[in-house]
Design a protein around this motif. Structure first.
Motif, PDB file in Angstrom:
ATOM      1  N   GLU A 220       9.582  59.852 -35.676  1.00  0.00           N
ATOM      2  CA  GLU A 220       8.824  60.816 -36.491  1.00  0.00           C
ATOM      3  C   GLU A 220       9.618  61.145 -37.758  1.00  0.00           C
ATOM      4  OE1 GLU A 220       5.816  61.946 -35.756  1.00  0.00           O
ATOM      5  OE2 GLU A 220       5.569  61.808 -33.584  1.00  0.00           O
ATOM      6  N   TYR A 223       9.368  58.045 -40.076  1.00  0.00           N
ATOM      7  CA  TYR A 223       8.064  57.931 -40.738  1.00  0.00           C
ATOM      8  C   TYR A 223       7.801  59.097 -41.681  1.00  0.00           C
ATOM      9  CZ  TYR A 223       6.575  54.359 -37.364  1.00  0.00           C
ATOM     10  OH  TYR A 223       6.438  53.222 -36.611  1.00  0.00           O
ATOM     11  N   GLY A 224       8.630  60.134 -41.627  1.00  0.00           N
ATOM     12  CA  GLY A 224       8.405  61.313 -42.457  1.00  0.00           C
ATOM     13  C   GLY A 224       7.376  62.260 -41.882  1.00  0.00           C
ATOM     14  N   THR A 225       6.909  61.968 -40.667  1.00  0.00           N
ATOM     15  CA  THR A 225       5.875  62.800 -40.071  1.00  0.00           C
ATOM     16  C   THR A 225       6.445  64.040 -39.378  1.00  0.00           C
ATOM     17  OG1 THR A 225       5.951  61.203 -38.271  1.00  0.00           O
ATOM     18  CG2 THR A 225       4.089  61.064 -39.763  1.00  0.00           C
ATOM     19  N   PRO A 227       8.269  66.513 -40.691  1.00  0.00           N
ATOM     20  CA  PRO A 227       7.925  67.725 -41.446  1.00  0.00           C
ATOM     21  C   PRO A 227       6.471  68.145 -41.255  1.00  0.00           C
ATOM     22  CG  PRO A 227       9.209  66.253 -42.822  1.00  0.00           C
ATOM     23  CD  PRO A 227       8.911  65.506 -41.552  1.00  0.00           C
ATOM     24  N   ARG A 228       5.565  67.187 -41.116  1.00  0.00           N
ATOM     25  CA  ARG A 228       4.166  67.538 -40.877  1.00  0.00           C
ATOM     26  C   ARG A 228       4.014  68.253 -39.543  1.00  0.00           C
ATOM     27  NH1 ARG A 228       0.362  65.798 -44.362  1.00  0.00           N
ATOM     28  NH2 ARG A 228       0.471  63.685 -45.169  1.00  0.00           N
ATOM     29  N   PRO A 389      13.890  69.392 -40.805  1.00  0.00           N
ATOM     30  CA  PRO A 389      13.060  68.402 -41.494  1.00  0.00           C
ATOM     31  C   PRO A 389      13.885  67.272 -42.116  1.00  0.00           C
ATOM     32  CG  PRO A 389      13.187  70.427 -42.770  1.00  0.00           C
ATOM     33  CD  PRO A 389      13.827  70.708 -41.453  1.00  0.00           C
TER      34      PRO A 389
END
Ligand SMILES: Nc1ncnc2c1ncn2[C@@H]1O[C@H](COP(=O)(O)OP(=O)(O)OP(=O)(O)O)[C@@H](O)[C@H]1O
Ligand SMILES: [Mg+2]
Lengths: 389, 311
Positions: A220, A223-225, A227-228, A389
């Protein structure tokens, strides 16, 4: 809670598409279990057997065995034989595994048998050397059967009126249970080869399967997900909960499918389903905890993957998933208890002996201890870092 | 009523103070820009505003609800579009949207409908079922934005959404943001493109070194630094003669003659340009070109920080 399941569901659908989880969780262990059980039909073939005896009797029957039978066995290099004079010393050595099986001829054994009162030889086996104990049992039974035959022929001679000094021996034959074996502690506690390799491969690859779930948190971030997820209206624990849930489902599914497949395909006998389920659940949890620690202390996803593989292989080897620990040096047998693998296999072995569900309690508790301790370490080591994050 | 209010935000990474006392507010339907160069502290600021990063101090409220990293329900009001593309490459656009829609608690009955709407807005209706790893960079960017819009937040935070996007996609993104502003969404938009800030933002904060250096509408910012318009005249003939003739016009702040051109500083260039050209004609100096440079945020930034917005 709901968010954790949403995350777990997403993770699982990703894992199903990514074939490597299926490969490592199902195909590889099944294939290896199949190959191993085919090429290694039985693991007893080349084992050392160390026997011992204490002769408190000193009569004809005991010495017939000790000086007539055992020396031949030793000469044929089937076993080593160690005499003991002191029962306590001998028992200590059996317990520690120095000696695998001990014959105890009690005082008055020969006299009792000859008097027609019966008698018993104790055979004490070490828990982890059931095969040696079975061999010891077979040797003794063979000898006692011969005595029986002698007794019967004497009996016949007596009836014809002949006077024979061995008439006393004949009395033994009259009592059908003149000699009974008691106290064979080591009821077969070891798995047959097929089941052993099926279970060994299942628990060995479990760690790789679980790794996919645990490492998806690192993914995660990659993928940068992450922070989401952190920005979503869900608690931070549900992110970790989702990862733990998907790891658990992956691990347990692979174990269950392997158990069913090896049972149907190669005739493995896993034992009481409830006991097996308890062992599997605790084993999966232990694997999640251990892999979480490795993931948390790693700096990059690559580093985590490398260390997780190393840890999985080392623990698997130490835990006796590739060869039975029963014949390993005592030190290794001791250290193997520092792996969930060894507890899992021990639990299955005890279960297969048919002792009932209670035998899985200690192995399950041992594995749950791994889970609790490693999760605590992971939480402490990862605090403020894992979900940044 | 303000949708977002934040004040006193501070975040340090070890010795580096990345954000130092940042605070502002955004009203419904307002688009607010954070304009600053690389490393200014834009992402760090909005990470704290979105409740993703723990702040050292300061407070954030969105729609009256306090936002921290532990907030759950309150975050439903916020849409967040990260600077780096944040989508699952092994899932399709539809699956990405469905996953985040479920996390935001969009009711099942509404979710499918809403996913179709968003796919249409970001122009991915035809490709919605393809895995996103097969998408172009621009398509991924649009999906990245679409996920932030999905749950119809009252505050949408966009972190440099046009970086690495072709001019056409960029224009459609900017139009989309303008449309959001019209429909009442409060937008927080970070960028280091001066033109984007000028075009989109009702108010702009200039941020550098973790601090907000100035804040206001474009006009206010320009006035704040007292910047004048520049008129550059290309001349055929004597530039000096023209400069001397122009000296009589008192509205001109300064007139500088160089080889073949005259540079004039003035407040309100467009109003005075006809007179300037008339004087040139009277002085018998030919004008070969006229360039008017109005002060922009770039020059405001330069004035405030002593450096250019882009390196
Ligand atoms: N996790 C972190 N650890 C250490 N330093 C950080 C971290 N995140 C940001 N920084 C530092 O804080 C400062 C501000 O970074 P930030 O990402 O907020 O800038 P930005 O304005 O978003 O820049 P850009 O336009 O490049 O995205 C930078 O100096 C950066 O190096
Ligand atoms: Mg940034």
């Amino acid at each position: 809670m709901r968010a954790a399941f949403v995350i777990a569901g997403k993770d699982l659908s990703q894992r199903i598409r990514d074939r490597s989880a299926i490969l490592l969780g199902l195909v590889a262990p099944l294939g290896l279990a199949f190959i191993f059980s085919a090429i290694i039909p039985d693991t007893t073939a080349s084992f050392d057997v160390s026997l011992a005896y204490v002769d408190q009797d000193g009569g004809e029957i005991s010495s017939g065995f000790i000086s007539g039978v055992l020396p031949d066995i030793e000469a044929d290099e089937l076993a080593t034989v160690e005499p003991y004079t002191d029962l306590d010393t001998a028992m200590v050595d059996v317990e520690s595994g120095t000696t695998h099986a001990l014959y105890v001829f009690p005082d008055g054994f020969t006299d009792g048998v000859l008097a027609g009162d019966g008698g018993s030889v104790r055979l004490v086996g070490n828990v982890d050397h059931s095969i040696s104990t079975q061999i010891a049992d077979a040797i003794l039974s063979g000898y006692l059967a011969e005595i029986d035959a002698v007794g019967i022929s004497v009996d016949a001679a007596m009836r014809s009126g002949a006077q024979d000094p061995t008439a006393l021996v004949a009395a033994a034959a009259q009592s059908p249970d003149a000699v009974v074996l008691v106290d064979t502690e080591a009821a077969s506690r070891e798995l047959d080869a097929t089941t052993f390799f099926s279970a060994g491969m299942a628990v060995f690859f479990l760690f790789f399967t679980v790794q996919f779930g645990v490492s998806s948190l690192l993914e995660e971030r990659f993928y940068g997900t992450l922070p989401r997820l952190l920005g979503a209206p869900i608690s931070r624990w549900s992110i970790l909960g989702g990862k733990a849930t998907s790891s658990f489902i992956l691990g347990l599914t692979s174990m269950v499918v392997l158990a069913v497949a090896t049972t149907l395909l190669i005739g493995a006998e896993w034992g009481n389903p409830a006991g097996v389920a308890i062992l599997m659940i605790s084993g999966v949890l232990a694997a999640i905890g251990i892999m979480a620690v490795v993931a948390v202390v790693s700096k990059t996803p690559e580093q985590a993957a490398n260390w997780q593989s190393i840890v999985a292989v080392l623990l698997g080897l130490l835990g006796g998933t590739f060869f039975p620990l029963s014949q390993a040096p005592p030190a290794l047998a001791f250290f193997s208890k520092l792996t969930p693998h060894a507890w899992f296999l021990q639990g299955l072995g005890d279960l297969s002996a048919g002792d009932g569900l209670s035998v899985v309690v200690i192995p399950a508790l041992a594995m749950l201890t791994f889970f609790v301790v490693t999760v605590a370490i992971a939480v402490l080591a990862g605090r403020g870092r894992v979900l940044a994050p | 009523m303000n949708v977002l209010e934040c004040e006193g935000l501070v975040k340090a990474f070890d010795d580096l103070v990345a954000v130092d006392d940042v605070g502002f507010h955004i009203a419904a339907g307002e688009t607010y820009g954070l304009l600053g160069p690389n490393g200014a502290g834009k992402t760090t600021s909005i990470s704290m505003i979105a409740g993703i990063l723990e702040s050292d101090s300061g407070s954030v409220t969105v729609g009256g609800t306090e936002i921290t990293t532990r907030t759950t329900e309150g975050k439903r009001q916020i849409g967040y579009v990260p600077q780096d593309i944040a989508i699952y490459p092994d899932l399709s656009a539809r699956e990405n949207l469905r996953f985040f829609g479920k996390l935001y608690g969009i009711p099942k009955a509404r979710l499918d409908e809403r996913i179709d709407e968003v796919l249409a807005v970001i122009g991915l209706t035809d490709r919605g079922d393809d895995r996103t790893e097969e998408y172009s960079g621009g398509m991924r960017r649009r999906l990245n934005i679409g996920i932030g819009l999905l749950h119809e937040p009252m505050l949408l935070i966009l972190d440099e959404p046009t970086v690495g996007v072709d001019p056409q996609s960029r224009n459609s993104i900017l139009e989309g943001v303008e449309e959001l502003g019209r429909t009442g969404t409060a937008v927080l938009y970070t960028t280091h493109y001066m033109e984007e800030a000028e075009r989109l933002c009702d108010r702009v904060a200039i941020i550098d070194g973790g601090k907000i250096r100035a804040e206001g509408t474009r006009r206010e910012l320009v006035e704040l630094v007292g910047q004048l318009d520049t008129i550059n005249l290309g001349v055929v003939g004597s530039a000096r003669r023209l400069a001397e003739a122009l000296a009589s016009v008192t509205e001109l702040e300064s007139v500088i003659a160089t080889e073949g051109s005259v540079e004039i500083l003035v407040e309100g260039a467009s109003g005075l340009l006809p007179r300037v050209l008339e004087i040139a004609q009277q002085s018998d100096v030919g004008v070969s070109g006229v360039e008017v440079i109005e002060p922009n945020l770039e020059s405001v930034f330069l004035h405030l920080t002593g450096k250019a917005l882009r390196d």
